[in-house]
Design a protein around this motif. Structure first.
Motif, short mmCIF file in Angstrom:
data_model
loop_
_atom_site.label_atom_id
_atom_site.label_comp_id
_atom_site.label_asym_id
_atom_site.label_seq_id
_atom_site.Cartn_x
_atom_site.Cartn_y
_atom_site.Cartn_z
N LEU A 21 0.82 -1.20 0.00
CA LEU A 21 0.00 0.00 0.00
C LEU A 21 0.86 1.26 0.00
N GLU A 22 1.95 1.22 0.73
CA GLU A 22 2.84 2.39 0.77
C GLU A 22 3.46 2.66 -0.60
N LEU A 23 3.73 1.59 -1.36
CA LEU A 23 4.23 1.76 -2.73
C LEU A 23 3.18 2.43 -3.61
N GLU A 24 1.91 2.25 -3.23
CA GLU A 24 0.81 2.85 -3.98
C GLU A 24 0.37 4.19 -3.38
N ALA A 25 1.23 4.78 -2.55
CA ALA A 25 0.95 6.08 -1.92
C ALA A 25 -0.26 6.02 -0.99
N ILE A 26 -0.40 4.89 -0.29
CA ILE A 26 -1.46 4.74 0.71
C ILE A 26 -0.79 4.44 2.05
N ARG A 27 -0.91 5.37 3.00
CA ARG A 27 -0.32 5.14 4.32
C ARG A 27 -1.20 4.18 5.11
N CYS A 28 -0.57 3.21 5.77
CA CYS A 28 -1.36 2.17 6.43
C CYS A 28 -0.83 1.88 7.83
N ASP A 29 -1.68 2.12 8.86
CA ASP A 29 -1.37 1.67 10.21
C ASP A 29 -1.82 0.23 10.36
N HIS A 30 -1.24 -0.47 11.34
CA HIS A 30 -1.59 -1.88 11.53
C HIS A 30 -1.89 -2.16 13.00
N ALA A 31 -2.96 -2.91 13.23
CA ALA A 31 -3.29 -3.42 14.56
C ALA A 31 -3.45 -4.93 14.44
N SER A 32 -2.97 -5.67 15.43
CA SER A 32 -2.96 -7.13 15.34
C SER A 32 -4.16 -7.78 16.03
N ASN A 33 -4.99 -6.98 16.69
CA ASN A 33 -6.20 -7.54 17.32
C ASN A 33 -7.30 -6.48 17.33
N GLY A 34 -8.52 -6.91 17.61
CA GLY A 34 -9.65 -6.00 17.53
C GLY A 34 -9.63 -4.88 18.55
N VAL A 35 -9.17 -5.16 19.75
CA VAL A 35 -9.13 -4.13 20.80
C VAL A 35 -8.15 -3.02 20.43
N GLN A 36 -6.97 -3.43 19.95
CA GLN A 36 -5.97 -2.45 19.53
C GLN A 36 -6.49 -1.64 18.34
N GLY A 37 -7.18 -2.31 17.43
CA GLY A 37 -7.75 -1.62 16.28
C GLY A 37 -8.77 -0.59 16.68
N LEU A 38 -9.63 -0.93 17.64
CA LEU A 38 -10.65 -0.01 18.10
C LEU A 38 -10.03 1.23 18.74
N LYS A 39 -8.96 1.04 19.50
CA LYS A 39 -8.28 2.18 20.12
C LYS A 39 -7.69 3.12 19.07
N LEU A 40 -7.08 2.53 18.03
CA LEU A 40 -6.52 3.36 16.96
C LEU A 40 -7.62 4.13 16.23
N LEU A 41 -8.74 3.48 15.99
CA LEU A 41 -9.86 4.13 15.30
C LEU A 41 -10.40 5.30 16.10
N GLN A 42 -10.42 5.17 17.41
CA GLN A 42 -10.94 6.23 18.26
C GLN A 42 -10.01 7.43 18.34
N GLY A 43 -8.74 7.23 17.98
CA GLY A 43 -7.77 8.32 18.09
C GLY A 43 -7.32 8.90 16.77
N HIS A 44 -7.79 8.32 15.64
CA HIS A 44 -7.36 8.78 14.33
C HIS A 44 -8.55 8.92 13.39
N ASP A 45 -8.36 9.71 12.34
CA ASP A 45 -9.39 9.89 11.31
C ASP A 45 -8.91 9.20 10.04
N TYR A 46 -9.29 7.93 9.87
CA TYR A 46 -8.85 7.15 8.71
C TYR A 46 -9.82 7.32 7.54
N ASP A 47 -9.31 7.03 6.35
CA ASP A 47 -10.14 7.08 5.14
C ASP A 47 -10.88 5.77 4.91
N ALA A 48 -10.35 4.67 5.40
CA ALA A 48 -11.01 3.36 5.25
C ALA A 48 -10.39 2.38 6.24
N LEU A 49 -11.12 1.31 6.49
CA LEU A 49 -10.67 0.26 7.41
C LEU A 49 -10.64 -1.08 6.68
#
Length: 224
Positions: A21-49
């Motif tokens: 994705l980074e090669l395609e000019a798409i910045r991507c954060d990663h979470a390895s479980n649902g709880v961590q993912g939910l915390k990231l979502l609550q603190g960031h404004d992403y374009d898609a999940l």
């Protein structure tokens, strides 16, 4: 550059996806479980999940359902090894926008991600901003717990404003959302906005619906 969150417990797959994705000019954060993912979502404004179905701590269906119940209109692409119709039906009921079955081609992932990121999800069940809450399923709207009455046109206007709050929405866009190409006389929008303002602001200590001079209208919370 697009800003994406990938929630995936397969570290090898996640690393491959993030790098591609980074090669395609798409910045991507990663979470390895649902709880961590939910915390990231609550603190960031992403374009898609990009959301794996089978996750530790909080599975993908539950995470997606919690997002929709909380009013998030973030587009969701579910990644799953399951290709049964029932699994996809369960996903759509939980609020996902699209599915991609593993193994998948990375080029297809990029195409679908870009397509999703161009729009906000239509799967949101509840819109919230400040004291305002709109339940799209029950067709109920309230402020600070007090039920509000709106006309069908007022409902469309408030929904459009809630989806963008606290950003301002142009008059022309509001007219297009409500009336399409059959635009009304110039005062009609003004009259309906007056009724919406009366419905959501009367009897409350501060006004939420503001006029943005020479542009349009916006919902503003007193803390903004």
């Amino acid at each position: 550059m697009l800003d994406i969150l990938l929630v995936e417990d397969d570290y090898d797959l996640a690393a491959t996806v993030v790098q591609y994705l980074e090669l395609e000019a798409i910045r991507c954060d990663h979470a390895s479980n649902g709880v961590q993912g939910l915390k990231l979502l609550q603190g960031h404004d992403y374009d898609a999940l990009l959301l794996d179905l089978n996750l530790p701590k909080l599975d993908g269906l539950t995470l997606c359902r919690q997002l929709r119940d909380s009013g998030y209109d973030l587009p969701v692409l579910m990644l799953t090894a399951r290709d049964q119709l029932q699994d996809k039906l369960d996903g759509f009921r939980a609020g996902t926008d699209d599915f991609l079955t593993k193994p998948f081609e990375l080029d297809e992932l990029v195409v679908r991600t870009r397509a999703l990121a161009r729009r906000r999800s239509g799967q949101t069940r509840i819109l919230r901003y400040g004291e305002l809450e709109m339940d799209l399923y029950k067709h109920e709207v309230s402020r600070a717990g007090r039920a509000l009455k709106l006309s069908p046109t007022g409902w469309k206007l408030l929904e459009a404003l809630l989806r963008e709050a606290p950003a301002a929405v142009a008059r022309q866009r509001l007219e297009a959302i409500v009336w399409g190409e059959s635009l009304p006389d110039s005062n009609v929008l003004k009259v309906h906005i007056h009724h919406v303002r009366k419905a959501i602001d009367s009897g409350f200590p501060f006004s939420m619906l503001e006029t943005v001079p020479s542009y349009g209208f916006a919902l503003r919370d007193h803390d903004d």
